[in-house]
Design an enzyme around this catalytic site. Structure first.
Site, mmCIF file in Angstrom:
data_model
loop_
_atom_site.group_PDB
_atom_site.id
_atom_site.type_symbol
_atom_site.label_atom_id
_atom_site.label_comp_id
_atom_site.label_asym_id
_atom_site.label_seq_id
_atom_site.Cartn_x
_atom_site.Cartn_y
_atom_site.Cartn_z
ATOM 1 N N ASP A 149 1.256 -1.111 -0.086
ATOM 2 C CA ASP A 149 -0.129 -0.073 0.111
ATOM 3 C C ASP A 149 0.906 0.887 -0.266
ATOM 4 O O ASP A 149 1.673 1.221 0.779
ATOM 5 C CB ASP A 149 -0.797 0.078 1.055
ATOM 6 C CG ASP A 149 -2.090 0.682 0.939
ATOM 7 O OD1 ASP A 149 -2.058 1.660 0.371
ATOM 8 O OD2 ASP A 149 -3.134 0.839 1.409
ATOM 9 N N ASP A 204 -3.172 2.511 -5.737
ATOM 10 C CA ASP A 204 -1.345 1.927 -4.856
ATOM 11 C C ASP A 204 -1.470 1.033 -4.061
ATOM 12 O O ASP A 204 -0.735 1.091 -2.769
ATOM 13 C CB ASP A 204 -1.501 3.799 -4.193
ATOM 14 C CG ASP A 204 -2.954 3.871 -3.365
ATOM 15 O OD1 ASP A 204 -4.190 3.067 -3.349
ATOM 16 O OD2 ASP A 204 -3.362 3.985 -1.990
ATOM 17 N N GLU A 205 -2.278 0.021 -4.611
ATOM 18 C CA GLU A 205 -2.500 -0.876 -3.375
ATOM 19 C C GLU A 205 -2.490 -2.599 -4.916
ATOM 20 O O GLU A 205 -3.336 -2.183 -5.640
ATOM 21 C CB GLU A 205 -3.767 -0.728 -2.615
ATOM 22 C CG GLU A 205 -4.002 -1.912 -2.172
ATOM 23 C CD GLU A 205 -4.854 -1.525 -0.792
ATOM 24 O OE1 GLU A 205 -5.712 -2.207 0.150
ATOM 25 O OE2 GLU A 205 -5.534 -0.414 -1.190
#
Length: 535
Positions: free
Chosen positions: A11, A105-106
């Protein structure tokens, strides 16, 4: 559950805000809030400097401004975020063929499938190397969780924030989960959480003690049984490299409720066009068109129409959305409109019942735009896509520009016929100068985002060390300095009443702007005239 912690969850820390800080030397170490800047805007991402004041994702922007009036409020730059996300996903792909992206973003990674880890030590080594590689390539930091299941790996990355790594040893799952809130478990949202609270269950240990039969009675067989297993730490969900999208949609929230029926229809036509663009970009077609209308009283209506076959024809989708709108009462005002397509397929089928030709649809769109134009009696509501009068551009706060004389910069604010620009780039070591121009200045134009890290020179043969001028993994400048170390200038330039971030620090001390040393946070319409006041 696996016997070794070979499932990794990454993350990125404060992704949108951290990217803006990395791109703008004057904002490093200062509160930054990214999101919609209009009266009804919502916070997408807040940096950790802003979180200190209570600002967080999904908060109304007006509330964020009250809590942290001195933050820099910026409109998202998704082109930059997608570019950086692509770099991160490429690094994950080198670890394993099984990468499951959850957002920009993960992502989850199956390290065992990639042959890079088969136990605790090798998994930790892979996680630490990944964090170093991400910093070297993007200039940003990410937090990593390692565990024997996806659920626990995600919990680990949350505990690792910011800029850390947490490995959860197999066998310690129940002890770890017991005191945590039930909301930590996948599938427990606000409604389910409230239902469990009323039944006296607020922690994971309460679920484990209640037993499977009680959870099935409260939540149903499938949900109750699944939740009970997760409360015991059991999660057998595999990492899936490809997840099929179920729908494609776009929606806009308007700063002022729309009352003019013609204007509402024009917005639906515009949204339908944007939806089809996304559909085609994904190489898909869809069979069901969905219209979403949120009215003045926050009541939300959804209408859908299923076509005879999948299509990616913009005229077909526009006509279907228009027909759906005819069945919705909008007399009280509309605050949000959305158009989506579901029932996705990889092929198209020519529509057999389109109600009008392309020319007729274009004429209707042109007529709707003319009727929605400003009149002497009742000017229309402002559109999120209309540029300021007298210019063909919208000068959104935070977006990139280039001036013929001063070079690259970004919009600090605009209004009353002026736009204020700070001229700096991601590779600068000190904040840039601020200048103000007319919005129609021919020397000023929008620009594409610059890479956050300057391309490194070709390494000598046999060199496999980290990128960076000092070998630390941080990007280096052309003179060998480490990019991101910023000296205090104490200057506060600005014109036309624009508030600008102050560069001075108490005692004249230099600030560290290395991504690894500043806090992070995670996460739409925008507006002009945003201020970036001094903290």
């Amino acid at each position: 559950m696996r016997a070794a912690p070979t499932i990794l969850h990454l993350d990125m820390d404060a992704f949108f805000a951290a990217a803006e800080q990395a791109a703008k030397p004057s904002l490093r170490g200062k509160p930054v809030v990214v999101g919609g800047l209009g009266p009804r805007g919502v916070v997408s991402t807040a940096s950790y400097e802003a979180r200190v004041f209570g600002v967080h994702s999904a908060m109304p922007m007006a509330q964020a401004r009250r809590l942290c009036p001195n933050a820099a409020y910026l409109v998202p730059r998704f082109a930059l975020y997608r570019e950086v996300s692509g770099q991160v996903m490429e690094l994950l792909g080198r670890l394993s063929p099984l990468v499951e992206p959850l957002s920009l973003d993960e992502a989850f990674v199956d390290l065992e499938a990639g042959g890079v880890a088969d136990g605790r030590r090798s998994a930790r080594r892979a996680g630490e190397q990944l964090r170093r590689d991400i910093l070297a390539v993007t200039g940003l930091s990410g937090s990593v969780g390692l565990a024997g299941s996806k659920m626990l790996a995600k919990i680990g990355s949350e505990r690792a924030k910011p800029d850390g790594l947490v490995l959860i040893e197999p066998g310690t799952e129940r002890e770890l989960l017991a005191p945590l809130s039930v909301r930590i478990l996948p599938g427990v949202g606000p409604a389910t959480g409230e239902h469990l609270r009323r039944a006296g269950m607020t922690t994971v240990s309460h679920l484990a003690e209640a037993g499977e039969d009680e959870l099935v009675r409260l939540l149903g067989k499938a949900h109750g049984a699944s939740l009970y297993r997760m409360a015991l730490g059991h999660d057998d969900r595999p990492v899936v490299s490809e997840r099929d999208a179920k729908s494609v949609s776009v929606e806009d929230t308007f700063d002022v409720d729309l009352h003019d029926r013609v204007r509402v229809r024009a917005e639906v036509v515009r949204l339908a066009g944007r939806c089809v663009e996304r559909l085609r970009d994904a190489g898909r077609s869809g069979r069901t068109v969905v219209l979403k209308v949120r009215r003045y009283d926050f009541s939300t209506l959804t209408r859908s129409e299923t076509l005879r076959g999948p299509t990616d024809d913009p005229e077909v989708v526009r006509e279907a959305a228009g027909r759906l709108l005819e069945a919705v009462d909008t007399t009280g005002g509309v605050r949000l409109l959305g158009v989506g397509v579901t029932g996705l397929a990889d092929f198209t089928q020519e529509d057999l019942f389109a109600q009008a030709a392309t020319e007729r649809a274009a004429e209707l769109e042109h007529a709707a735009a003319e009727e929605a134009a400003p009149g002497p009696a009742a000017p229309p509501e402002p559109s999120a896509d209309e540029p300021p009068p007298g210019t063909g551009h919208r000068w959104l706060a935070g977006h990139d520009v280039r001036h013929d004389e001063y070079g690259a910069g970004w919009v600090q604010g605009s209004g009353v016929g002026r736009v204020t620009v700070r001229f700096e780039d991601p590779y600068a070591t000190v904040p840039g100068r601020v200048r103000t121009f007319r919005v129609d200045d021919p020397a000023l134009r929008p620009s594409d985002p610059l890479p956050l890290v300057r391309a490194a020179p070709t390494a000598p043969t046999g060199s496999d060390g980290p990128c960076g001028a000092d070998g630390s993994g941080r990007p280096g400048g052309p003179d060998g300095t480490v990019v991101g170390e910023e000296a205090d200038t104490g200057e506060r330039p600005g014109k036309s009443g624009e508030a600008v971030p102050g560069e001075g620090e108490p005692g004249g001390q230099a600030r560290s702007s290395s991504p690894a040393s500043r806090p992070k946070s995670r996460s739409g319409g925008g507006g002009v005239g945003a201020e970036i006041p001094s903290p």
